[in-house]
Enzyme design. Structure first.
Site, PDB file in Angstrom:
ATOM      1  N   LYS A  60      17.214 -43.631 -38.473  1.00  0.00           N
ATOM      2  CA  LYS A  60      18.148 -44.510 -39.191  1.00  0.00           C
ATOM      3  C   LYS A  60      18.308 -45.763 -38.356  1.00  0.00           C
ATOM      4  CE  LYS A  60      22.015 -45.780 -39.924  1.00  0.00           C
ATOM      5  NZ  LYS A  60      22.417 -47.204 -39.843  1.00  0.00           N
ATOM      6  N   GLU A  97      22.842 -42.651 -25.496  1.00  0.00           N
ATOM      7  CA  GLU A  97      22.860 -43.869 -24.669  1.00  0.00           C
ATOM      8  C   GLU A  97      23.964 -44.742 -25.253  1.00  0.00           C
ATOM      9  OE1 GLU A  97      20.655 -43.962 -22.282  1.00  0.00           O
ATOM     10  OE2 GLU A  97      18.825 -42.988 -22.951  1.00  0.00           O
ATOM     11  N   CYS A 155      22.797 -53.485 -23.585  1.00  0.00           N
ATOM     12  CA  CYS A 155      23.739 -52.498 -23.049  1.00  0.00           C
ATOM     13  C   CYS A 155      23.817 -52.578 -21.530  1.00  0.00           C
ATOM     14  CB  CYS A 155      23.331 -51.102 -23.483  1.00  0.00           C
ATOM     15  SG  CYS A 155      21.631 -50.718 -23.034  1.00  0.00           S
ATOM     16  N   GLU A 184      34.018 -53.529 -23.445  1.00  0.00           N
ATOM     17  CA  GLU A 184      32.665 -54.040 -23.698  1.00  0.00           C
ATOM     18  C   GLU A 184      32.728 -55.082 -24.821  1.00  0.00           C
ATOM     19  OE1 GLU A 184      29.780 -51.650 -25.906  1.00  0.00           O
ATOM     20  OE2 GLU A 184      28.296 -52.129 -24.377  1.00  0.00           O
TER      21      GLU A 184
HETATM   22  P1  NDP Z   1      26.941 -48.640 -33.400  1.00  0.00           P
HETATM   23  O1  NDP Z   1      27.462 -47.464 -32.675  1.00  0.00           O
HETATM   24  O2  NDP Z   1      27.887 -49.423 -34.243  1.00  0.00           O
HETATM   25  O3  NDP Z   1      25.755 -48.215 -34.369  1.00  0.00           O
HETATM   26  C1  NDP Z   1      24.596 -47.570 -33.908  1.00  0.00           C
HETATM   27  C2  NDP Z   1      23.960 -46.814 -35.066  1.00  0.00           C
HETATM   28  O4  NDP Z   1      24.784 -45.725 -35.452  1.00  0.00           O
HETATM   29  C3  NDP Z   1      23.769 -47.660 -36.298  1.00  0.00           C
HETATM   30  O5  NDP Z   1      22.544 -47.324 -36.904  1.00  0.00           O
HETATM   31  C4  NDP Z   1      24.962 -47.252 -37.127  1.00  0.00           C
HETATM   32  O6  NDP Z   1      24.803 -47.533 -38.483  1.00  0.00           O
HETATM   33  C5  NDP Z   1      25.025 -45.784 -36.845  1.00  0.00           C
HETATM   34  N1  NDP Z   1      26.307 -45.142 -37.121  1.00  0.00           N
HETATM   35  C6  NDP Z   1      27.540 -45.688 -37.095  1.00  0.00           C
HETATM   36  N2  NDP Z   1      28.485 -44.738 -37.379  1.00  0.00           N
HETATM   37  C7  NDP Z   1      27.832 -43.568 -37.577  1.00  0.00           C
HETATM   38  C8  NDP Z   1      28.236 -42.235 -37.883  1.00  0.00           C
HETATM   39  N3  NDP Z   1      29.531 -41.903 -38.035  1.00  0.00           N
HETATM   40  N4  NDP Z   1      27.292 -41.279 -38.021  1.00  0.00           N
HETATM   41  C9  NDP Z   1      25.995 -41.582 -37.838  1.00  0.00           C
HETATM   42  N5  NDP Z   1      25.532 -42.838 -37.555  1.00  0.00           N
HETATM   43  C10 NDP Z   1      26.450 -43.822 -37.405  1.00  0.00           C
HETATM   44  O7  NDP Z   1      26.250 -49.538 -32.295  1.00  0.00           O
HETATM   45  P2  NDP Z   1      25.656 -51.007 -32.485  1.00  0.00           P
HETATM   46  O8  NDP Z   1      24.559 -50.963 -33.490  1.00  0.00           O
HETATM   47  O9  NDP Z   1      26.804 -51.930 -32.681  1.00  0.00           O
HETATM   48  O10 NDP Z   1      24.980 -51.260 -31.055  1.00  0.00           O
HETATM   49  C11 NDP Z   1      25.676 -51.791 -29.989  1.00  0.00           C
HETATM   50  C12 NDP Z   1      26.164 -50.718 -29.045  1.00  0.00           C
HETATM   51  O11 NDP Z   1      25.057 -49.975 -28.551  1.00  0.00           O
HETATM   52  C13 NDP Z   1      26.851 -51.245 -27.809  1.00  0.00           C
HETATM   53  O12 NDP Z   1      27.994 -50.473 -27.522  1.00  0.00           O
HETATM   54  C14 NDP Z   1      25.831 -51.044 -26.702  1.00  0.00           C
HETATM   55  O13 NDP Z   1      26.373 -50.957 -25.431  1.00  0.00           O
HETATM   56  C15 NDP Z   1      25.165 -49.804 -27.149  1.00  0.00           C
HETATM   57  N6  NDP Z   1      23.837 -49.694 -26.546  1.00  0.00           N
HETATM   58  C16 NDP Z   1      23.627 -48.776 -25.555  1.00  0.00           C
HETATM   59  C17 NDP Z   1      22.395 -48.691 -24.922  1.00  0.00           C
HETATM   60  C18 NDP Z   1      22.156 -47.706 -23.832  1.00  0.00           C
HETATM   61  O14 NDP Z   1      20.996 -47.465 -23.511  1.00  0.00           O
HETATM   62  N7  NDP Z   1      23.157 -47.101 -23.229  1.00  0.00           N
HETATM   63  C19 NDP Z   1      21.287 -49.574 -25.298  1.00  0.00           C
HETATM   64  C20 NDP Z   1      21.619 -50.487 -26.358  1.00  0.00           C
HETATM   65  C21 NDP Z   1      22.853 -50.523 -26.960  1.00  0.00           C
HETATM   66  P3  NDP Z   1      25.197 -49.014 -39.061  1.00  0.00           P
HETATM   67  O15 NDP Z   1      25.351 -49.929 -37.914  1.00  0.00           O
HETATM   68  O16 NDP Z   1      24.054 -49.317 -39.902  1.00  0.00           O
HETATM   69  O17 NDP Z   1      26.489 -48.806 -39.764  1.00  0.00           O
END
Ligand code: NDP
Length: 487
Positions: A179, A255, A289, A391
């Site tokens: 997804k 992550e 991140c 963050e």
């Molecule tokens: P989100 O947590 O908002 O979304 C990540 C994914 O999860 C998206 O595809 C989102 O769908 C989906 N999602 C959201 N809610 C649910 C749920 N309840 N059940 C299942 N899937 C769900 O993160 P962002 O996309 O905003 O990315 C930024 C974040 O990622 C930052 O906090 C960053 O620090 C972190 N990050 C961490 C990394 C690491 O290696 N530690 C690397 C890169 C980023 P949709 O957005 O389509 O609604």
């Protein structure tokens, strides 16, 4: 005509008829660049069933050599279609061409090769044991794929972060349901074409478009046919996914977010440190991140360092990613732009001195609807200010002077997160000492974002669960079974 993007299930793109469509807007100029068909619960179920059939069929029976050769073929086909992947990722994220061509796309392709090679070459353990009858027994371990893996991805480096999971998941013999973020549907879709071209069996790689809660993301994580979930994204989304995974006691690999410190000692190579902190704070418009949002600079060089970073931040070139002269892209979406600008306002309310930036740059009319924000530096905030603790995930950081190692270790560790640190000093004894004391998954010394894919990657505290990279990825993507043979 605006293009329609649909999910990829069992080796075929699903027709868009009857689907709910949502707009994908360009972060560069705000225009609708595609319409995306949202996968419903029935499509999620169809994808899971297809993946399970693949596991029970040709893919499940395929030997390691052949599977790993297919992974190399995937990497080669991505490289052959390099320009398509660069164009797709640039369109989705608005980030400059050079970042795509030098970092995100080549590293993404490499993920398929590296993990195929790891899987082929890692041994499992074996123990000879004694038994009372004197004949003994032999134990050996086998690694088996976990099954169907839900792969939930963020928007900030979509292809790189997705393939970082797909590489090991597929090389280990699992099937996947991906997804992508609704903000970045393109490269995951393109990868479906690659999988078909090189002959990855239908059902092994499935892509479902949509949102998180009440949509494809949640449906995947709740589906009992998904055996484990790997997720990169925000810490609070991770909490929701972990609750979903508790049903059926399914494994998770997370992550999550960070609030990473950059630490600059007065004995550093000054120019290298300025360049390094500039990259770690502003690459990908700060949407990394591992990026640095708290910079601690040893007092004797504080003002000089601040001024040098300011000069670099003010020299970025905004513009369309295709234009090779531009160095700096927009944020991913209007929603994220509003979030970051909210923190820019909050910083002032909390008493920050704005060293540079703090708002939206002047853009030509054709780009005025894009999600632009200025790279921003602050000083003068208290250690408990929200801007220093939460963050932001934007192109901004707070600079604060420090006077001793003990003080800066305490400051760096004073956070719920524990993802990464970048440390700048020419005193390597100090670097080793500090690296042991800072509670993070990865410490870079005199560098940042330098990744050897064989090494463990992941966060401590609220920044994640588990480690990926090299053999560490196999811990999550396989089940280890022991076979005990009485001799
Ligand atoms: P989100 O947590 O908002 O979304 C990540 C994914 O999860 C998206 O595809 C989102 O769908 C989906 N999602 C959201 N809610 C649910 C749920 N309840 N059940 C299942 N899937 C769900 O993160 P962002 O996309 O905003 O990315 C930024 C974040 O990622 C930052 O906090 C960053 O620090 C972190 N990050 C961490 C990394 C690491 O290696 N530690 C690397 C890169 C980023 P949709 O957005 O389509 O609604």
């Amino acid at each position: 005509m605006t293009r329609t993007i649909t999910s990829f299930i069992n080796g075929a793109f699903v027709p868009a008829e009857g689907a709910r469509l949502f707009d994908k807007r360009s972060p560069v100029d705000g225009r609708v660049m595609a319409r995306v068909a949202e996968a419903d619960a029935a499509q999620v179920d169809a994808a899971v069933q297809a993946a399970r059939r693949a596991m029970a069929g040709e893919w499940g029976r395929m030997g390691t050599e052949k599977r790993c050769a297919l992974m190399h073929a995937v990497a080669d086909e991505i490289t052959r279609r390099f320009d398509d992947f660069v164009a797709a990722e640039m369109a989705d994220t608005g980030q400059p061409n050079h970042v795509m061509t030098h970092v995100f796309i080549p590293r993404g392709a490499a993920n398929f090769k590296i993990f195929a090679d790891v899987v082929k070459n890692v041994a499992t353990e074996s123990f000879r044991m004694e038994t009372p009858d004197g004949r003994g027994a032999l134990n050996y371990a086998l690694r088996k794929p976990k099954g169907v893996i839900g792969v939930i991805c963020p928007w900030n480096a979509p292809f790189l972060l997705m393939t970082w999971k797909l590489g090991p998941a597929l090389a280990c013999g699992n099937a996947v349901i991906v997804k992508p973020s609704e903000e970045t549907p393109l490269t995951a879709t393109l990868l479906g074409e690659v999988m078909n071209k090189v002959g990855v069996p239908a059902g092994v790689y499935n892509v479902l478009h949509g949102f998180g809660p009440g949509s494809a993301g949640e449906f995947i994580t709740q589906h009992p046919g998904v055996d484990a979930i790997t997720f990169t994204g925000e810490t609070r989304t991770g909490t929701a996914i972990m609750k979903a995974a508790a049903e059926g006691v399914r494994d998770v690999s997370f992550e999550l977010g960070g609030k990473n410190a950059g630490i600059v000692f007065a004995d550093c190579d000054f120019d290298a440190a300025v360049d390094g902190i500039f990259r770690s704070a502003f690459l990908n418009t700060g949407q990394v991140c591992l990026g640095t949002e708290r910079v601690y600079v040893e007092r004797p060089i504080f003002e000089r360092f601040r001024d040098a970073l300011k000069a670099k931040a003010e020299a970025v070139r905004y513009g369309r990613p295709e234009d090779h002269h531009n160095t700096y892209g927009p944020l991913i979406s209007r929603e994220h732009q509003q979030k970051v600008l909210g923190y820019y306002r909050l910083a002032v309310e909390e008493g920050a001195t704005v060293v540079t930036g703090g708002g939206i740059p002047d853009m030509p009319p054709e780009l005025a609807e894009g999600c632009w924000v200025q790279p921003t530096l602050w000083t003068g905030l208290k250690d408990d200010a929200r801007v220093v603790r939460e963050e932001i995930f934007g192109p901004c950081c707070h600079l604060r002077p420090f006077d001793s190692e003990d003080e800066v270790v305490a400051l760096a560790n004073d956070t719920d997160y524990g993802l990464s640190t970048t440390l700048w000093t020419q005193n390597l004894a100090r670097a080793h000492r500090m690296a042991e004391r800072i509670d993070v998954g990865i410490t870079w010394v005199n560098s940042w974002f330098l990744r050897d894919l064989r090494t463990p990657f992941g966060g401590s505290k609220h920044s994640g669960i588990g480690r990926e990279g090299g053999v560490h990825s196999l811990e999550f993507y396989t089940e280890t079974r022991n076979v005990c043979i009485k001799l």
